[in-house]
Motif scaffolding. Structure first.
Motif, PDB file in Angstrom:
ATOM      1  N   SER A 149       0.962  -1.079  -0.223  1.00  0.00           N
ATOM      2  CA  SER A 149       0.171   0.043  -0.348  1.00  0.00           C
ATOM      3  C   SER A 149       0.597   1.456  -0.229  1.00  0.00           C
ATOM      4  CB  SER A 149      -0.750   0.141   1.519  1.00  0.00           C
ATOM      5  OG  SER A 149      -1.919  -1.027   1.192  1.00  0.00           O
ATOM      6  N   VAL A 150       1.861   1.245   1.389  1.00  0.00           N
ATOM      7  CA  VAL A 150       2.918   1.611   0.502  1.00  0.00           C
ATOM      8  C   VAL A 150       2.841   2.558  -0.220  1.00  0.00           C
ATOM      9  CG1 VAL A 150       4.640   3.451   1.777  1.00  0.00           C
ATOM     10  CG2 VAL A 150       2.892   2.109   3.234  1.00  0.00           C
ATOM     11  N   THR A 151       3.821   1.859  -1.220  1.00  0.00           N
ATOM     12  CA  THR A 151       4.503   1.880  -2.609  1.00  0.00           C
ATOM     13  C   THR A 151       3.781   2.458  -3.359  1.00  0.00           C
ATOM     14  OG1 THR A 151       5.502  -0.337  -1.936  1.00  0.00           O
ATOM     15  CG2 THR A 151       5.726   0.045  -4.477  1.00  0.00           C
ATOM     16  N   GLU A 152       2.291   1.956  -3.000  1.00  0.00           N
ATOM     17  CA  GLU A 152       1.436   2.169  -4.122  1.00  0.00           C
ATOM     18  C   GLU A 152       1.026   3.949  -4.042  1.00  0.00           C
ATOM     19  OE1 GLU A 152      -2.312  -0.331  -4.152  1.00  0.00           O
ATOM     20  OE2 GLU A 152      -1.208  -2.061  -4.819  1.00  0.00           O
ATOM     21  N   LEU A 153       0.660   4.130  -2.903  1.00  0.00           N
ATOM     22  CA  LEU A 153       0.765   5.020  -2.761  1.00  0.00           C
ATOM     23  C   LEU A 153       1.721   6.338  -2.971  1.00  0.00           C
ATOM     24  CD1 LEU A 153      -0.770   7.444  -0.817  1.00  0.00           C
ATOM     25  CD2 LEU A 153       0.107   7.294   0.828  1.00  0.00           C
ATOM     26  N   LYS A 154       3.406   5.933  -2.451  1.00  0.00           N
ATOM     27  CA  LYS A 154       4.148   6.556  -3.090  1.00  0.00           C
ATOM     28  C   LYS A 154       3.876   6.829  -4.472  1.00  0.00           C
ATOM     29  CE  LYS A 154       9.165   5.777  -3.955  1.00  0.00           C
ATOM     30  NZ  LYS A 154       9.604   4.501  -5.395  1.00  0.00           N
ATOM     31  N   ASP A 155       3.798   5.658  -4.856  1.00  0.00           N
ATOM     32  CA  ASP A 155       4.072   5.550  -7.288  1.00  0.00           C
ATOM     33  C   ASP A 155       2.719   6.865  -7.526  1.00  0.00           C
ATOM     34  OD1 ASP A 155       6.023   3.912  -6.606  1.00  0.00           O
ATOM     35  OD2 ASP A 155       4.584   2.541  -7.744  1.00  0.00           O
ATOM     36  N   SER A 156       1.739   6.393  -6.489  1.00  0.00           N
ATOM     37  CA  SER A 156       0.494   7.487  -7.023  1.00  0.00           C
ATOM     38  C   SER A 156       1.039   9.078  -6.410  1.00  0.00           C
ATOM     39  CB  SER A 156      -0.471   6.954  -5.895  1.00  0.00           C
ATOM     40  OG  SER A 156      -1.705   8.082  -6.399  1.00  0.00           O
ATOM     41  N   ILE A 157       1.179   9.181  -5.762  1.00  0.00           N
ATOM     42  CA  ILE A 157       1.994  10.952  -5.583  1.00  0.00           C
ATOM     43  C   ILE A 157       3.604  11.368  -6.154  1.00  0.00           C
ATOM     44  CG2 ILE A 157       3.540  12.073  -3.398  1.00  0.00           C
ATOM     45  CD1 ILE A 157       2.114  10.184  -1.183  1.00  0.00           C
ATOM     46  N   VAL A 158       4.284  10.367  -7.260  1.00  0.00           N
ATOM     47  CA  VAL A 158       4.957  10.697  -7.757  1.00  0.00           C
ATOM     48  C   VAL A 158       4.650  11.039  -9.140  1.00  0.00           C
ATOM     49  CG1 VAL A 158       6.665   9.722  -9.029  1.00  0.00           C
ATOM     50  CG2 VAL A 158       7.175   9.643  -6.658  1.00  0.00           C
ATOM     51  N   THR A 159       3.436  10.125  -9.283  1.00  0.00           N
ATOM     52  CA  THR A 159       2.272  10.330 -10.307  1.00  0.00           C
ATOM     53  C   THR A 159       1.780  11.794 -10.378  1.00  0.00           C
ATOM     54  OG1 THR A 159       2.445   7.812 -11.090  1.00  0.00           O
ATOM     55  CG2 THR A 159       0.901   9.460 -11.845  1.00  0.00           C
ATOM     56  N   ASP A 160       0.828  12.233  -8.970  1.00  0.00           N
ATOM     57  CA  ASP A 160       0.399  13.295  -9.081  1.00  0.00           C
ATOM     58  C   ASP A 160       1.745  14.915  -9.150  1.00  0.00           C
ATOM     59  OD1 ASP A 160      -1.648  11.565  -8.728  1.00  0.00           O
ATOM     60  OD2 ASP A 160      -1.915  12.204  -7.048  1.00  0.00           O
ATOM     61  N   MET A 161       2.514  14.101  -8.498  1.00  0.00           N
ATOM     62  CA  MET A 161       3.379  15.073  -8.729  1.00  0.00           C
ATOM     63  C   MET A 161       4.021  15.672 -10.299  1.00  0.00           C
ATOM     64  SD  MET A 161       4.301  17.206  -5.702  1.00  0.00           S
ATOM     65  CE  MET A 161       5.167  17.789  -5.995  1.00  0.00           C
ATOM     66  N   LYS A 162       4.663  14.948 -11.063  1.00  0.00           N
ATOM     67  CA  LYS A 162       4.566  14.483 -12.660  1.00  0.00           C
ATOM     68  C   LYS A 162       3.359  15.896 -12.899  1.00  0.00           C
ATOM     69  CE  LYS A 162       7.517  10.610 -12.803  1.00  0.00           C
ATOM     70  NZ  LYS A 162       8.087   8.967 -13.082  1.00  0.00           N
ATOM     71  N   THR A 163       2.121  14.917 -13.226  1.00  0.00           N
ATOM     72  CA  THR A 163       1.449  15.997 -12.683  1.00  0.00           C
ATOM     73  C   THR A 163       0.513  17.713 -12.735  1.00  0.00           C
ATOM     74  OG1 THR A 163      -0.334  14.033 -12.934  1.00  0.00           O
ATOM     75  CG2 THR A 163      -1.187  15.826 -13.994  1.00  0.00           C
ATOM     76  N   VAL A 164       1.566  17.512 -12.009  1.00  0.00           N
ATOM     77  CA  VAL A 164       1.851  19.218 -11.376  1.00  0.00           C
ATOM     78  C   VAL A 164       2.891  19.835 -11.834  1.00  0.00           C
ATOM     79  CG1 VAL A 164       1.675  20.090  -9.413  1.00  0.00           C
ATOM     80  CG2 VAL A 164       0.132  18.749  -8.609  1.00  0.00           C
ATOM     81  N   ASN A 165       3.142  18.883 -11.487  1.00  0.00           N
ATOM     82  CA  ASN A 165       4.451  19.522 -12.428  1.00  0.00           C
ATOM     83  C   ASN A 165       4.760  20.009 -13.797  1.00  0.00           C
ATOM     84  OD1 ASN A 165       6.714  20.379 -10.295  1.00  0.00           O
ATOM     85  ND2 ASN A 165       7.346  18.153 -11.083  1.00  0.00           N
TER      86      ASN A 165
END
Length: 136
Positions: free
Chosen positions: A56-72
């Motif tokens: 779950s933590v790995t999925e959350l981390k991946d999701s955060i990374v994806t969201d940060m890329k989208t935000v950038n």
């Protein structure tokens, strides 16, 4: 003979005590075995929960990374649009300046034309007067 029977009785009691202690020890071993089994099951369950949490933590981390890329990406697009906007504002400002300059030129030309029209009107009036004089 009495001593012998007394010793036999003591040995018999000792054997009986040992059998009782053996039963208690077997019961304790059985209890410990059950406890060990329960601990093993809890350990397995805990390991499974930790694996699930890690996933779950790995999925959350991946999701955060994806969201940060989208935000950038969005921030970059907004910066580009901001730059484009300021470029267009500069162009409009330059166009307004050009139009003001042309307006000045046009007003000057209109003033010149008005003067010319006035002079022509005066010449016409003079000519009409001369024609009237000549006609008379």
């Amino acid at each position: 003979e009495n001593q012998f029977f007394s010793e036999v009785k003591t040995v018999t009691n000792s054997i009986s005590d040992l059998k009782e202690k053996e039963k208690e020890t077997l019961l304790e071993v059985k209890t410990m075995s059950t406890t060990v089994t329960e601990l093993k099951e809890k350990q397995d369950s805990t390991v499974s929960e930790v694996k699930t949490m890690t996933s779950s933590v790995t999925e959350l981390k991946d999701s955060i990374v994806t969201d940060m890329k989208t935000v950038n990406t969005i921030i970059s697009e907004l910066r580009d649009k901001e730059n484009q906007f300021f470029s267009e504002v500069k162009t409009v400002t330059n166009s307004i300046s050009d139009l003001k300059e042309k307006e000045k030129e046009t007003l000057l030309e209109v003033k010149t034309m008005s003067t010319t029209v006035t002079e022509l009107k005066e010449k016409q009036d003079s000519t009409v007067s001369e024609v009237k004089t000549m006609t008379s």
